[in-house]
Write a protein that holds these residues in place. Sequence first.
Motif, mmCIF file in Angstrom:
data_model
loop_
_atom_site.group_PDB
_atom_site.id
_atom_site.type_symbol
_atom_site.label_atom_id
_atom_site.label_comp_id
_atom_site.label_asym_id
_atom_site.label_seq_id
_atom_site.Cartn_x
_atom_site.Cartn_y
_atom_site.Cartn_z
ATOM 1 N N LEU A 238 0.817 -1.215 0.000
ATOM 2 C CA LEU A 238 0.000 0.000 0.000
ATOM 3 C C LEU A 238 0.850 1.264 0.000
ATOM 4 O O LEU A 238 0.436 2.296 -0.529
ATOM 5 N N ASP A 239 2.049 1.208 0.609
ATOM 6 C CA ASP A 239 2.921 2.380 0.601
ATOM 7 C C ASP A 239 3.291 2.789 -0.819
ATOM 8 O O ASP A 239 3.441 3.984 -1.129
ATOM 9 N N HIS A 240 3.425 1.811 -1.721
ATOM 10 C CA HIS A 240 3.748 2.141 -3.110
ATOM 11 C C HIS A 240 2.611 2.923 -3.769
ATOM 12 O O HIS A 240 2.859 3.798 -4.607
ATOM 13 N N LEU A 241 1.370 2.622 -3.394
ATOM 14 C CA LEU A 241 0.244 3.360 -3.975
ATOM 15 C C LEU A 241 0.253 4.813 -3.530
ATOM 16 O O LEU A 241 0.043 5.723 -4.331
ATOM 17 N N TRP A 242 0.501 5.051 -2.228
ATOM 18 C CA TRP A 242 0.540 6.437 -1.749
ATOM 19 C C TRP A 242 1.701 7.201 -2.394
ATOM 20 O O TRP A 242 1.556 8.361 -2.763
ATOM 21 N N LEU A 243 2.861 6.526 -2.503
ATOM 22 C CA LEU A 243 3.996 7.177 -3.151
ATOM 23 C C LEU A 243 3.689 7.491 -4.626
ATOM 24 O O LEU A 243 4.031 8.562 -5.130
ATOM 25 N N ALA A 244 3.057 6.546 -5.312
ATOM 26 C CA ALA A 244 2.721 6.768 -6.716
ATOM 27 C C ALA A 244 1.761 7.945 -6.881
ATOM 28 O O ALA A 244 1.816 8.674 -7.885
ATOM 29 N N SER A 245 0.883 8.154 -5.890
ATOM 30 C CA SER A 245 -0.050 9.287 -5.991
ATOM 31 C C SER A 245 0.693 10.613 -5.971
ATOM 32 O O SER A 245 0.327 11.564 -6.683
ATOM 33 N N TYR A 246 1.762 10.721 -5.134
ATOM 34 C CA TYR A 246 2.569 11.950 -5.131
ATOM 35 C C TYR A 246 3.164 12.207 -6.525
ATOM 36 O O TYR A 246 3.160 13.328 -7.036
ATOM 37 N N VAL A 247 3.712 11.160 -7.130
ATOM 38 C CA VAL A 247 4.362 11.298 -8.427
ATOM 39 C C VAL A 247 3.348 11.686 -9.510
ATOM 40 O O VAL A 247 3.588 12.577 -10.340
ATOM 41 N N LEU A 248 2.183 11.038 -9.503
ATOM 42 C CA LEU A 248 1.175 11.332 -10.526
ATOM 43 C C LEU A 248 0.617 12.742 -10.390
ATOM 44 O O LEU A 248 0.348 13.418 -11.392
ATOM 45 N N LEU A 249 0.448 13.206 -9.144
ATOM 46 C CA LEU A 249 -0.024 14.575 -8.946
ATOM 47 C C LEU A 249 1.000 15.583 -9.464
ATOM 48 O O LEU A 249 0.641 16.591 -10.087
ATOM 49 N N GLY A 250 2.271 15.324 -9.198
ATOM 50 C CA GLY A 250 3.298 16.211 -9.729
ATOM 51 C C GLY A 250 3.300 16.234 -11.246
ATOM 52 O O GLY A 250 3.404 17.301 -11.871
ATOM 53 N N ALA A 251 3.166 15.043 -11.877
ATOM 54 C CA ALA A 251 3.130 14.982 -13.339
ATOM 55 C C ALA A 251 1.889 15.663 -13.897
ATOM 56 O O ALA A 251 1.933 16.310 -14.956
ATOM 57 N N ALA A 252 0.741 15.538 -13.185
ATOM 58 C CA ALA A 252 -0.503 16.169 -13.646
ATOM 59 C C ALA A 252 -0.350 17.683 -13.713
ATOM 60 O O ALA A 252 -0.761 18.326 -14.683
ATOM 61 N N LEU A 253 0.248 18.290 -12.680
ATOM 62 C CA LEU A 253 0.374 19.741 -12.663
ATOM 63 C C LEU A 253 1.506 20.232 -13.562
ATOM 64 O O LEU A 253 1.546 21.420 -13.909
ATOM 65 N N LEU A 254 2.417 19.342 -13.940
ATOM 66 C CA LEU A 254 3.464 19.725 -14.889
ATOM 67 C C LEU A 254 2.999 19.614 -16.341
ATOM 68 O O LEU A 254 3.636 20.158 -17.242
ATOM 69 N N HIS A 255 1.893 18.907 -16.588
ATOM 70 C CA HIS A 255 1.443 18.692 -17.960
ATOM 71 C C HIS A 255 0.911 19.995 -18.563
ATOM 72 O O HIS A 255 0.214 20.767 -17.892
ATOM 73 N N PRO A 256 1.224 20.284 -19.864
ATOM 74 C CA PRO A 256 0.761 21.536 -20.490
ATOM 75 C C PRO A 256 -0.752 21.699 -20.513
ATOM 76 O O PRO A 256 -1.254 22.820 -20.562
ATOM 77 N N SER A 257 -1.509 20.599 -20.488
ATOM 78 C CA SER A 257 -2.975 20.709 -20.540
ATOM 79 C C SER A 257 -3.571 21.207 -19.246
ATOM 80 O O SER A 257 -4.787 21.370 -19.152
ATOM 81 N N LEU A 258 -2.729 21.472 -18.230
ATOM 82 C CA LEU A 258 -3.249 22.005 -16.963
ATOM 83 C C LEU A 258 -3.938 23.348 -17.195
ATOM 84 O O LEU A 258 -4.907 23.674 -16.499
ATOM 85 N N TYR A 259 -3.450 24.128 -18.171
ATOM 86 C CA TYR A 259 -4.009 25.461 -18.409
ATOM 87 C C TYR A 259 -5.515 25.405 -18.678
ATOM 88 O O TYR A 259 -6.293 26.163 -18.121
ATOM 89 N N GLU A 260 -5.935 24.492 -19.550
ATOM 90 C CA GLU A 260 -7.335 24.453 -19.955
ATOM 91 C C GLU A 260 -8.215 23.645 -19.011
ATOM 92 O O GLU A 260 -9.430 23.641 -19.155
ATOM 93 N N LEU A 261 -7.593 22.982 -18.017
ATOM 94 C CA LEU A 261 -8.377 22.103 -17.148
ATOM 95 C C LEU A 261 -9.317 22.883 -16.245
ATOM 96 O O LEU A 261 -10.365 22.367 -15.853
ATOM 97 N N SER A 262 -8.990 24.138 -15.932
ATOM 98 C CA SER A 262 -9.845 24.917 -15.032
ATOM 99 C C SER A 262 -10.699 25.927 -15.788
ATOM 100 O O SER A 262 -11.305 26.798 -15.172
ATOM 101 N N ILE A 263 -10.759 25.825 -17.130
ATOM 102 C CA ILE A 263 -11.573 26.750 -17.908
ATOM 103 C C ILE A 263 -13.007 26.225 -17.970
ATOM 104 O O ILE A 263 -13.227 25.047 -18.228
ATOM 105 N N PRO A 264 -14.004 27.085 -17.732
ATOM 106 C CA PRO A 264 -15.397 26.627 -17.800
ATOM 107 C C PRO A 264 -15.747 26.127 -19.196
ATOM 108 O O PRO A 264 -15.195 26.586 -20.189
#
Length: 774
Positions: A238-264
């Motif tokens: 289970l520790d690997h799942l929590w660690l993987a969540s940190y990595v995926l969240l970092g990659a999500a906010l680094l992705h260029p499509s983050l700009y349009e994700l909060s547009i209505p």
Amino acid sequence: MESVPVTSAAGTSGTAAPPVRLPQAWWVFLLGGAALVIAYHWVPRGTATTVYYVAVGALGVGAMALGIHLRRPVRRAPWLVLLASQVLWVLGDAVGGVLAAVSSTDYFPTVADAFYLVAYPVLAVALLMLTRGRRPRRDLEGLLDALTVLIGLALLTMVVIGSPAPVTGGHPVLALVVSGAYPQLDILIITILVALITTPGSRTPALKLLVVALSLVVTADVGATALDKMTFDSTGALDHLWLASYVLLGAALLHPSLYELSIPVRAEQGQLRRSRVAATILVMLVPPGVLVGEHLRHRPISVWPIALASAAMFGLVVLRMTIVVRQIAAAQAEREQAQAALAYQASHDSLTGLPNRAQGLELVSASLARAQRDGALVGLLFVDLDGFKGVNDSYGHRAGDEVLQAVAARMRAVLREGDMVGRLGGDEFVVLLEPLVETGSAVTVAERLIGEVSAAVTLSHGHPVRVGASVGVAISQDGGTDAETLLNEADTAAYRAKNLGRGRVEVFGDALRRELQERSDLERALRRALAEDALTLRYDPVVEVGDGTVLGYQAVLDWDRPGVGPVTGEQLRAVAELSDLAFDLDTWVLGQATRQLAVWNGLSATRLGLGVYVSARHLARVRVLDDVRRAVEESAIAPGQLTVEITDTTFIDDPVGFGNLDRIRELGVRVGLQDFGTGYSSVRRLQRLPIDVVKLDGGFLDWRSPSGAGLLQLMVQGVQNFGLPLVVTGVTDDEHRAMLSGLGCEVMEGSCFGGPFTAAEVAERIARMSPLPS
């Protein structure tokens, strides 16, 4: 309030995204983070594990902060709150690790749980802000869907997971509360996450990474609760799942499509997305699934929780469907209103609100059909305003629009209920009278219309202006004609009314019918003559009076119609202007005249000029440039030898001609203004007109009276003051020549000089007067 661009349902933004910096950073971090998560398996247990675990979490938090800075999302607040939740989580990991290292007793809850319990609501707030930010309107149906999911998950947690296992050490009551709070917080996260997933819009890579990351968190939490009954040992898979969540969240906010994700995004009301339907169906299967599960496990069935949850979920779904049905009905009503508005706009004039030409003809056709059935009279009035072009020229098109609106209102007020008034375009209106007792009634209405239209119109700036009207009347008995024919008859009568003095009524009768038939016959004959190259040109000399030098010629259209006799160029052009024959006739004259000029060039070293008239309708088309260019190039004459001549009404009827005149002059071809003084132009406008020579209509002026002579002198001096060459046309005798010479007019044109000549006669004169040097 900060304005936010809105996207379509497909998720395409209405504004440009900022430039993307470090576009590959997300997958570089993702690959590196995946390697760190895998390597965690071989880290020695103990302090090294804790340090490694916290370091990976801090690395993920740093990547999230960097992503917010690089991608510059439209709404920064949700992402900053999300970052804060992960900071709390990492602090909880660090505090928990320190407490485990310094204390040998396994207490629950600890200070680390305080950080975790705060991190969950902060994460929920971030997801809620992100979800609501992507919806430009109040999403009641989304709220109902989320509540349905919440109830289903709460039931599943309560029945399947049950109460937390007893905990040794610490405060028992506090431990029970804290251990029960974790699954409920997971349910809250799942509910908002489902709402985010089912929000309309594109499924960007950033959104997918975010959903996977939080799904891993919830999976790890539920797994820990179900397997260990709230045992918070951060070891194992289970520790690997929590660690993987940190990595995926970092990659999500680094992705260029983050700009349009909060547009209505915009979503149609009543639209049921497949993701929402699927989520609702799955959640509705929870109560029967719980019953089956409890039965298979041979456990006592918790009837009341299942019953209450089923009833609540059923009520929410029914309410949801009711809203959808209402929204569909509202959307259908809006669509019908929009279609009706479009149909109205397509059939009515946007300025006056009257039926346009197409709708007017349909109404006339329907009236004629009724008359054919009932044997009634139908009257059609063609109303052509007098002096309207002068209003546009003097006060501008906005004033002209005000006059048209006022005229339309007055005409409606004069007519009976059931009569129709429509606008054909420009300053032309049509009135349908049905039923009509006699022809005299139509004439009475026409005279009343002229009186009402002729009253002064006060413009918005307070200046009064006046226009008049000429009306043509056409009558149909028993619907024995079609709408187009009846309209042509009324138009012909209005044309006759204008020619006979304006401000009067003319009824289409046998005489006009013969005239219309003759015009139609002449049009057919002219088409045939053009096709057979049966027309001819004659040439009027343009003479310098001082020494009698011929400077050039004016092409004059001529036709000896078989079986009829001579037809003047004015008659031919009057017929041609009513159809596309105007373009073909101009093209033929341009080609024929320039070819003849090329022949004359071969007879003398003197290069004569040649004037060719071009109609206003032709000048308003792009093809006039090709026609002029082709005539010059194919004849190989010097462009400056050709003068394209237009009348001053061109500048009133179609200002687009200005641009084409400029382009004609860029070809090297000269532009002349014919019949100056008879139309709408004034001397003061000459400076702004794109012309090279002015032709003053001498036949229009009465120079034998003192006032006429004074006006002629004023116009001649006005043209000369602008430095434009002046040619006086219509000179018929020596008295005229002497009078004009005294006023300083040196170039003239007219029958006084012996023309017009045939092409052969001109060639003979050139050869006799200016032979080529040997």
